[in-house]
Design a protein around this motif. Structure first.
Motif, PDB file in Angstrom:
ATOM      1  N   ALA A  32      37.761   3.810  -7.077  1.00 11.47           N
ATOM      2  CA  ALA A  32      36.740   2.789  -7.327  1.00 11.47           C
ATOM      3  C   ALA A  32      35.351   3.393  -7.448  1.00 11.47           C
ATOM      4  N   LYS A  33      34.497   2.697  -8.182  1.00 12.46           N
ATOM      5  CA  LYS A  33      33.064   3.003  -8.203  1.00 12.46           C
ATOM      6  C   LYS A  33      32.429   2.228  -7.053  1.00 12.46           C
ATOM      7  N   ASP A  34      32.428   2.825  -5.877  1.00 17.01           N
ATOM      8  CA  ASP A  34      31.941   2.123  -4.700  1.00 17.01           C
ATOM      9  C   ASP A  34      30.920   2.980  -3.972  1.00 17.01           C
ATOM     10  N   ALA A  35      30.588   2.575  -2.757  1.00 15.24           N
ATOM     11  CA  ALA A  35      29.578   3.314  -1.993  1.00 15.24           C
ATOM     12  C   ALA A  35      30.002   4.746  -1.706  1.00 15.24           C
ATOM     13  N   HIS A  36      31.328   4.983  -1.710  1.00 15.77           N
ATOM     14  CA  HIS A  36      31.848   6.314  -1.398  1.00 15.77           C
ATOM     15  C   HIS A  36      31.957   7.198  -2.642  1.00 15.77           C
ATOM     16  N   GLN A  37      31.778   6.597  -3.815  1.00 14.00           N
ATOM     17  CA  GLN A  37      31.734   7.333  -5.083  1.00 14.00           C
ATOM     18  C   GLN A  37      33.023   8.100  -5.378  1.00 14.00           C
ATOM     19  N   HIS A  38      34.161   7.504  -5.039  1.00 11.72           N
ATOM     20  CA  HIS A  38      35.436   8.184  -5.279  1.00 11.72           C
ATOM     21  C   HIS A  38      35.629   8.466  -6.765  1.00 11.72           C
ATOM     22  N   TYR A  39      35.359   7.475  -7.594  1.00 15.02           N
ATOM     23  CA  TYR A  39      35.499   7.634  -9.042  1.00 15.02           C
ATOM     24  C   TYR A  39      34.612   8.782  -9.543  1.00 15.02           C
ATOM     25  N   GLU A  40      33.377   8.808  -9.088  1.00 20.17           N
ATOM     26  CA  GLU A  40      32.450   9.842  -9.522  1.00 20.17           C
ATOM     27  C   GLU A  40      32.879  11.226  -9.045  1.00 20.17           C
ATOM     28  N   LYS A  41      33.488  11.293  -7.867  1.00 16.46           N
ATOM     29  CA  LYS A  41      33.970  12.573  -7.348  1.00 16.46           C
ATOM     30  C   LYS A  41      35.100  13.127  -8.216  1.00 16.46           C
ATOM     31  N   ILE A  42      35.986  12.245  -8.671  1.00 14.93           N
ATOM     32  CA  ILE A  42      37.091  12.699  -9.520  1.00 14.93           C
ATOM     33  C   ILE A  42      36.559  13.146 -10.880  1.00 14.93           C
ATOM     34  N   ARG A  43      35.587  12.444 -11.406  1.00 11.40           N
ATOM     35  CA  ARG A  43      34.982  12.860 -12.681  1.00 11.40           C
ATOM     36  C   ARG A  43      34.313  14.223 -12.522  1.00 11.40           C
ATOM     37  N   TRP A  44      33.630  14.432 -11.390  1.00 10.02           N
ATOM     38  CA  TRP A  44      33.040  15.740 -11.101  1.00 10.02           C
ATOM     39  C   TRP A  44      34.124  16.807 -11.050  1.00 10.02           C
ATOM     40  N   PHE A  45      35.262  16.506 -10.415  1.00 10.61           N
ATOM     41  CA  PHE A  45      36.366  17.454 -10.298  1.00 10.61           C
ATOM     42  C   PHE A  45      36.816  17.902 -11.688  1.00 10.61           C
ATOM     43  N   ARG A  46      36.923  16.949 -12.601  1.00 11.79           N
ATOM     44  CA  ARG A  46      37.294  17.301 -13.980  1.00 11.79           C
ATOM     45  C   ARG A  46      36.264  18.234 -14.600  1.00 11.79           C
ATOM     46  N   ASP A  47      35.004  17.915 -14.450  1.00 13.17           N
ATOM     47  CA  ASP A  47      33.950  18.682 -15.105  1.00 13.17           C
ATOM     48  C   ASP A  47      33.805  20.089 -14.528  1.00 13.17           C
ATOM     49  N   LYS A  48      34.190  20.286 -13.269  1.00  7.18           N
ATOM     50  CA  LYS A  48      34.051  21.594 -12.618  1.00  7.18           C
ATOM     51  C   LYS A  48      35.303  22.452 -12.749  1.00  7.18           C
ATOM     52  N   TYR A  49      36.315  21.952 -13.463  1.00  8.56           N
ATOM     53  CA  TYR A  49      37.591  22.664 -13.504  1.00  8.56           C
ATOM     54  C   TYR A  49      37.445  24.065 -14.101  1.00  8.56           C
ATOM     55  N   ALA A  50      36.666  24.178 -15.186  1.00  5.15           N
ATOM     56  CA  ALA A  50      36.496  25.489 -15.808  1.00  5.15           C
ATOM     57  C   ALA A  50      35.833  26.466 -14.844  1.00  5.15           C
ATOM     58  N   ASP A  51      34.851  25.986 -14.066  1.00  3.25           N
ATOM     59  CA  ASP A  51      34.197  26.849 -13.085  1.00  3.25           C
ATOM     60  C   ASP A  51      35.175  27.294 -12.004  1.00  3.25           C
ATOM     61  N   ALA A  52      36.071  26.382 -11.615  1.00  3.35           N
ATOM     62  CA  ALA A  52      37.075  26.736 -10.604  1.00  3.35           C
ATOM     63  C   ALA A  52      37.935  27.887 -11.099  1.00  3.35           C
ATOM     64  N   ARG A  53      38.367  27.814 -12.344  1.00  2.00           N
ATOM     65  CA  ARG A  53      39.204  28.885 -12.900  1.00  2.00           C
ATOM     66  C   ARG A  53      38.475  30.219 -12.894  1.00  2.00           C
ATOM     67  N   LYS A  54      37.204  30.195 -13.304  1.00  2.00           N
ATOM     68  CA  LYS A  54      36.432  31.439 -13.349  1.00  2.00           C
ATOM     69  C   LYS A  54      36.269  32.054 -11.968  1.00  2.00           C
ATOM     70  N   LYS A  55      36.260  31.198 -10.936  1.00  2.00           N
ATOM     71  CA  LYS A  55      36.075  31.678  -9.562  1.00  2.00           C
ATOM     72  C   LYS A  55      37.402  31.987  -8.862  1.00  2.00           C
ATOM     73  N   GLY A  56      38.509  32.008  -9.616  1.00  2.00           N
ATOM     74  CA  GLY A  56      39.789  32.378  -9.028  1.00  2.00           C
ATOM     75  C   GLY A  56      40.404  31.305  -8.155  1.00  2.00           C
ATOM     76  N   VAL A  57      40.094  30.041  -8.442  1.00  2.00           N
ATOM     77  CA  VAL A  57      40.677  28.932  -7.685  1.00  2.00           C
ATOM     78  C   VAL A  57      41.804  28.306  -8.501  1.00  2.00           C
ATOM     79  N   SER A  58      42.983  28.224  -7.911  1.00  2.00           N
ATOM     80  CA  SER A  58      44.147  27.618  -8.545  1.00  2.00           C
ATOM     81  C   SER A  58      44.579  26.407  -7.729  1.00  2.00           C
ATOM     82  N   PHE A  59      45.274  25.485  -8.390  1.00  2.00           N
ATOM     83  CA  PHE A  59      45.679  24.255  -7.727  1.00  2.00           C
ATOM     84  C   PHE A  59      47.169  23.997  -7.914  1.00  2.00           C
TER      85      PHE A  59
END
Length: 451
Positions: free
Chosen positions: A327-354
């Motif tokens: 949800a787009k609520d006070a906790h910003q869960h929706y926004e956090k997941i969108r951020w996760f998508r946008d930071k994925y390339a940076d995660a790969r460059k930093k050696g982070v796998s999921f």
């Protein structure tokens, strides 16, 4: 003919079972707390502990049987074996100068001696075939999304991936646990790794480990956290936890419901249960789910540059974190997941796998699925044949290969490649006729779950 032992029907028998499966491995560099020690790493020893062949022999057997796992390394080897440009430059130089033999534990070229023995043999296997080497890319951070019904082997495959990655890369594994709204975790699926595990829990949180026997005539009893893992660490904040991580270690991490340090490393809101306001008053009337702590942890691992060792973060029950209905609520869960998508390339460059486990692809938010590259369809599930996936990809599988598969089999795929994989049942020697639950008591007191 072996005789199956009867179920334990006393507390003492269950305690004996627990001691047996948690007996710590004490001679590795990680057990000593010194990653520079000349001792072996946990990843080098795990296949011996579980009495299974090392990964290079798994690949060699697949090659002898002309299996897709060996013929299409980009489908399986790439998401498992961490390789850098420098690694691949070396392997290109070694083509024609190595002679891989699965029966010889030692590499056939001295240049490979810079690596641990298990990794050296995997790289030797790759360099032994120029066509195979051409299929392998310089991959730092990768992913595997395992989807299937309960009992299909997702968690066991997740543990196998952790084992393979620790063996191939001396990778640090973060087994990301969750805690339900009542302040309880009842999913100790990682117990097979207990002899090598470090459990990380929030500092100051009163914890209780309950052993609940399957035999209802036997009373439940409590043990210490130290009784179910090799080591226990308590962290005061995300920053404190990151500073305590040891390269090559297997960690079971429980999120901090107080979200200490989360807002300092993340631009999003985090409200703990002490900050909840009555309904109708200004402020959040519910605390931020403890599982959302993982967004802040991931942010600090990507951007904090405190711990830069290759890291595999396994998100069991991924739908709790990357919720498709966020949800787009006070906790910003929706926004956090969108951020996760946008930071994925940076995660790969930093050696982070999921690693991800979910019952269905649709349980995970489309933002995350847009970036996930490798998927694993588990037995009893059908792959999304011919369907377009988030991120302009299509499933390369043209027929249902998985619905009738048995446990311990699956198909891993990333367009245009796919391959059947098999993995060992790492839990087969873990006999505990009881369930293990971990309660965070002061959290329960705050939410009214206990007096």
């Amino acid at each position: 003919m072996s005789v199956i032992a009867s179920r334990a029907d006393t507390q003492e028998e269950i305690r004996q079972q627990l001691r047996k499966i948690t007996e710590p491995h004490t001679t590795s560099a990680q057990a000593l707390g010194d990653p520079t020690a000349q001792n072996h790493n946990d990843g080098e020893y795990l296949h011996k502990h579980f009495s299974i062949p090392p990964l290079h022999k798994y690949l060699a057997k697949a090659d002898r049987h002309e299996s897709a796992v060996a013929r299409f390394p980009r489908a399986f080897v790439d998401p498992i074996v961490y390789t850098t440009d420098r690694d691949l430059q070396l392997l290109e130089q070694l083509v024609g100068d190595v002679d891989y033999d699965f029966r010889d534990p030692h590499p056939s070229h001295e240049a490979l001696e810079r690596y641990t023995q298990p990794r050296a043999k995997i790289l030797e296997w790759i360099a032994d075939d120029p066509a195979r080497l051409r299929e392998v890319r310089a991959v730092k951070g990768t992913d595997l999304f395992m989807h299937g019904e309960p009992g299909g082997g997702k968690t066991t495959l997740g543990l196998s991936v952790a084992l393979w990655r620790m063996q191939a890369n001396n990778e640090t594994v973060i087994w990301a646990e969750s805690v339900d709204e009542s302040g309880t975790n009842e999913r100790t699926e990682w117990l097979a790794f207990a002899p090598f595990a470090t459990v990380a829990v929030p500092e100051g949180m009163d914890t209780r480990v309950r052993i609940v026997p399957e035999d209802v005539s036997v009373d439940s009893f409590d043990v210490e956290l130290e009784d179910v893992a090799r080591d226990v660490i308590r962290y005061e904040s995300i920053q404190d936890l990151m500073s305590k991580l040891l390269p090559g270690q297997f960690y079971v991490v429980y999120p901090d419901p107080l979200h200490r340090g989360a807002e300092a490393v993340s631009k999003f809101n985090y409200y703990n249960y002490r900050e909840v306001t009555p309904k109708g008053e200004d402020g959040p009337d519910e605390p931020t789910d403890a599982d959302q702590w993982w967004f802040a942890f991931t942010a600090h691992r990507i951007s904090g540059d405190v711990f830069v060792h290759p890291t595999f973060i396994n998100l069991d029950e991924t739908g709790n974190i990357l919720d498709a209905d966020a949800a787009k609520d006070a906790h910003q869960h929706y926004e956090k997941i969108r951020w996760f998508r946008d930071k994925y390339a940076d995660a790969r460059k930093k050696g982070v796998s999921f690693g991800y486990q979910a019952h269905a692809l649709s349980e995970v938010h489309k933002f995350a699925r847009q970036k996930i590259r490798w998927r694993v369809t588990m037995p009893g599930n059908s792959p999304p044949i011919g369907r377009k996936l988030p991120g302009d990809r299509r499933c390369p599988i043209e027929t249902d290969l998985t619905s009738n598969m048995q446990a311990g089999q699956a198909v891993v795929w990333k367009a245009p490649y796919f391959a059947e994989i098999r993995w060992p049942n790492l839990k087969r020697n873990v006999t505990l006729d009881a369930e293990v639950s971990i309660d965070f008591l002061d959290w329960q007191r705050a939410t009214g779950e206990v007096a």
